[in-house]
Write a protein that holds these residues in place. Structure first.
Motif, short mmCIF file in Angstrom:
data_model
loop_
_atom_site.label_atom_id
_atom_site.label_comp_id
_atom_site.label_asym_id
_atom_site.label_seq_id
_atom_site.Cartn_x
_atom_site.Cartn_y
_atom_site.Cartn_z
N ASN A 124 0.81 -1.22 0.00
CA ASN A 124 0.00 0.00 0.00
C ASN A 124 0.84 1.27 0.00
OD1 ASN A 124 -2.37 -1.44 -0.04
ND2 ASN A 124 -2.65 -1.38 2.17
N ASP A 125 1.96 1.27 0.75
CA ASP A 125 2.78 2.48 0.79
C ASP A 125 3.42 2.77 -0.57
OD1 ASP A 125 4.43 0.21 1.17
OD2 ASP A 125 5.95 1.38 2.21
N LEU A 126 3.77 1.73 -1.32
CA LEU A 126 4.31 1.94 -2.67
C LEU A 126 3.21 2.43 -3.61
CD1 LEU A 126 6.58 1.83 -4.71
CD2 LEU A 126 6.12 -0.61 -5.00
N GLN A 127 1.99 1.90 -3.48
CA GLN A 127 0.88 2.39 -4.30
C GLN A 127 0.66 3.89 -4.05
OE1 GLN A 127 -2.09 -0.43 -2.87
NE2 GLN A 127 -2.26 -1.25 -4.93
N LEU A 128 0.68 4.29 -2.79
CA LEU A 128 0.49 5.70 -2.45
C LEU A 128 1.62 6.56 -3.01
CD1 LEU A 128 -1.09 7.92 -1.03
CD2 LEU A 128 0.16 7.35 1.06
N SER A 129 2.85 6.09 -2.88
CA SER A 129 3.99 6.84 -3.42
C SER A 129 3.90 7.00 -4.93
CB SER A 129 5.31 6.14 -3.05
OG SER A 129 5.51 6.17 -1.66
N LEU A 130 3.47 5.96 -5.62
CA LEU A 130 3.30 6.05 -7.07
C LEU A 130 2.21 7.05 -7.44
CD1 LEU A 130 3.61 2.29 -8.00
CD2 LEU A 130 5.08 4.13 -8.86
N LEU A 131 1.11 7.03 -6.71
CA LEU A 131 0.03 7.98 -6.97
C LEU A 131 0.48 9.42 -6.73
CD1 LEU A 131 -2.99 6.05 -5.45
CD2 LEU A 131 -2.66 6.66 -7.85
N GLU A 132 1.24 9.64 -5.66
CA GLU A 132 1.75 10.98 -5.39
C GLU A 132 2.71 11.44 -6.48
OE1 GLU A 132 3.38 10.50 -1.46
OE2 GLU A 132 1.45 10.96 -0.51
N PHE A 133 3.57 10.54 -6.94
CA PHE A 133 4.51 10.85 -8.01
C PHE A 133 3.75 11.24 -9.29
CE2 PHE A 133 7.10 9.01 -11.59
CZ PHE A 133 8.06 10.00 -11.61
N ILE A 134 2.76 10.42 -9.67
CA ILE A 134 1.96 10.70 -10.87
C ILE A 134 1.22 12.03 -10.72
CG2 ILE A 134 -0.02 9.92 -12.22
CD1 ILE A 134 0.95 7.01 -11.53
N ALA A 135 0.62 12.24 -9.54
CA ALA A 135 -0.12 13.49 -9.30
C ALA A 135 0.80 14.70 -9.40
CB ALA A 135 -0.79 13.45 -7.93
N ASN A 136 2.00 14.61 -8.85
CA ASN A 136 2.94 15.73 -8.94
C ASN A 136 3.38 16.00 -10.37
OD1 ASN A 136 2.95 16.56 -6.25
ND2 ASN A 136 4.42 14.97 -5.69
N LEU A 137 3.56 14.95 -11.16
CA LEU A 137 3.91 15.16 -12.57
C LEU A 137 2.76 15.83 -13.32
CD1 LEU A 137 5.76 11.85 -13.49
CD2 LEU A 137 6.77 14.11 -13.13
N ALA A 169 0.32 17.66 -12.11
CA ALA A 169 0.09 19.02 -11.61
C ALA A 169 1.29 19.93 -11.84
CB ALA A 169 -0.24 18.97 -10.12
N GLU A 170 2.34 19.39 -12.46
CA GLU A 170 3.58 20.13 -12.73
C GLU A 170 4.22 20.64 -11.44
OE1 GLU A 170 2.88 23.03 -15.83
OE2 GLU A 170 2.18 21.49 -17.22
N ASN A 171 4.09 19.87 -10.37
CA ASN A 171 4.77 20.16 -9.11
C ASN A 171 6.15 19.50 -9.13
OD1 ASN A 171 2.53 21.54 -8.07
ND2 ASN A 171 1.65 19.65 -7.25
N TYR A 172 6.97 19.95 -10.05
CA TYR A 172 8.25 19.30 -10.28
C TYR A 172 9.20 19.41 -9.09
CZ TYR A 172 6.43 19.33 -15.02
OH TYR A 172 5.63 19.15 -16.12
N GLU A 173 9.00 20.42 -8.24
CA GLU A 173 9.87 20.56 -7.07
C GLU A 173 9.66 19.42 -6.07
OE1 GLU A 173 5.98 22.45 -6.13
OE2 GLU A 173 7.35 22.61 -7.85
N ARG A 174 8.53 18.71 -6.16
CA ARG A 174 8.24 17.59 -5.26
C ARG A 174 8.74 16.25 -5.81
NH1 ARG A 174 2.08 19.02 -3.40
NH2 ARG A 174 2.58 21.01 -2.41
N VAL A 175 9.07 16.20 -7.08
CA VAL A 175 9.48 14.95 -7.71
C VAL A 175 10.71 14.32 -7.06
CG1 VAL A 175 10.33 13.93 -9.87
CG2 VAL A 175 8.30 15.41 -9.88
N PRO A 176 11.74 15.09 -6.70
CA PRO A 176 12.88 14.44 -6.03
C PRO A 176 12.48 13.70 -4.76
CG PRO A 176 13.51 16.61 -6.80
CD PRO A 176 12.03 16.50 -7.00
N ASP A 177 11.60 14.28 -3.95
CA ASP A 177 11.12 13.59 -2.75
C ASP A 177 10.33 12.33 -3.11
OD1 ASP A 177 12.25 15.38 -0.91
OD2 ASP A 177 10.56 16.75 -1.13
N ASP A 204 20.45 15.68 -2.46
CA ASP A 204 21.06 16.95 -2.83
C ASP A 204 21.83 16.88 -4.15
OD1 ASP A 204 22.92 15.25 -1.62
OD2 ASP A 204 24.14 16.92 -0.88
N MET A 205 22.08 15.67 -4.66
CA MET A 205 22.80 15.50 -5.91
C MET A 205 21.86 15.64 -7.13
SD MET A 205 25.36 12.43 -4.86
CE MET A 205 26.41 12.61 -6.30
N LEU A 206 20.55 15.69 -6.88
CA LEU A 206 19.61 15.82 -8.01
C LEU A 206 19.51 17.24 -8.50
CD1 LEU A 206 16.68 13.50 -6.94
CD2 LEU A 206 18.45 13.04 -8.60
#
Length: 116
Positions: free
Chosen positions: A77-90, A92-100, A114-116
């Motif tokens: 479930n935690d991986l499903q949620l992380s994938l959904l957040e990643f897709i949602a950020n892409l 919504a063009e919230n690119y600053e959240r993509v590294p997290d 910090d290397m990203l």
């Protein structure tokens, strides 16, 4: 009774490889396949892990058949949620959240962010 932990027994399905079919409904069936895999990944948590062209058929009555369920995995479930957040950020063009998101998905170690 014909299957076990080491043997998976299935029945024969008449059809043709989706990739080799010239039928007019192939684009629709590709959409069905995409929806099926997203549902597996993000909703049910059981993912078919062998989606090569030989395992995707167009049946004689125009349905999608996904073959060879011998290689599946459970998506936590935690991986499903992380994938959904990643897709949602892409989306919504919230690119600053993509590294997290990449850290949450395990693609980037937390100490290397910090290397990203």
């Amino acid at each position: 009774e014909l299957s076990s932990t080491h043997v998976l027994t299935t029945k024969w399905i008449d059809g043709e490889r989706l990739a080799a079919s010239g039928a007019d409904d192939v684009p629709r069936l590709c959409g069905v396949a995409l929806n099926a895999y997203l549902t597996m990944l993000l909703d049910t948590g059981t993912l078919h892990c062998d989606p090569h062209p030989g395992n995707l058929l167009r049946t004689t009555d125009g349905k999608l058949c996904i073959l060879d369920w011998g290689m599946c995995l459970s998506v936590p479930n935690d991986l499903q949620l992380s994938l959904l957040e990643f897709i949602a950020n892409l989306i919504a063009e919230n690119y600053e959240r993509v590294p997290d998101d990449l850290v949450s998905l395990g693609f980037v170690p937390p100490g290397k962010l910090d290397m990203l």
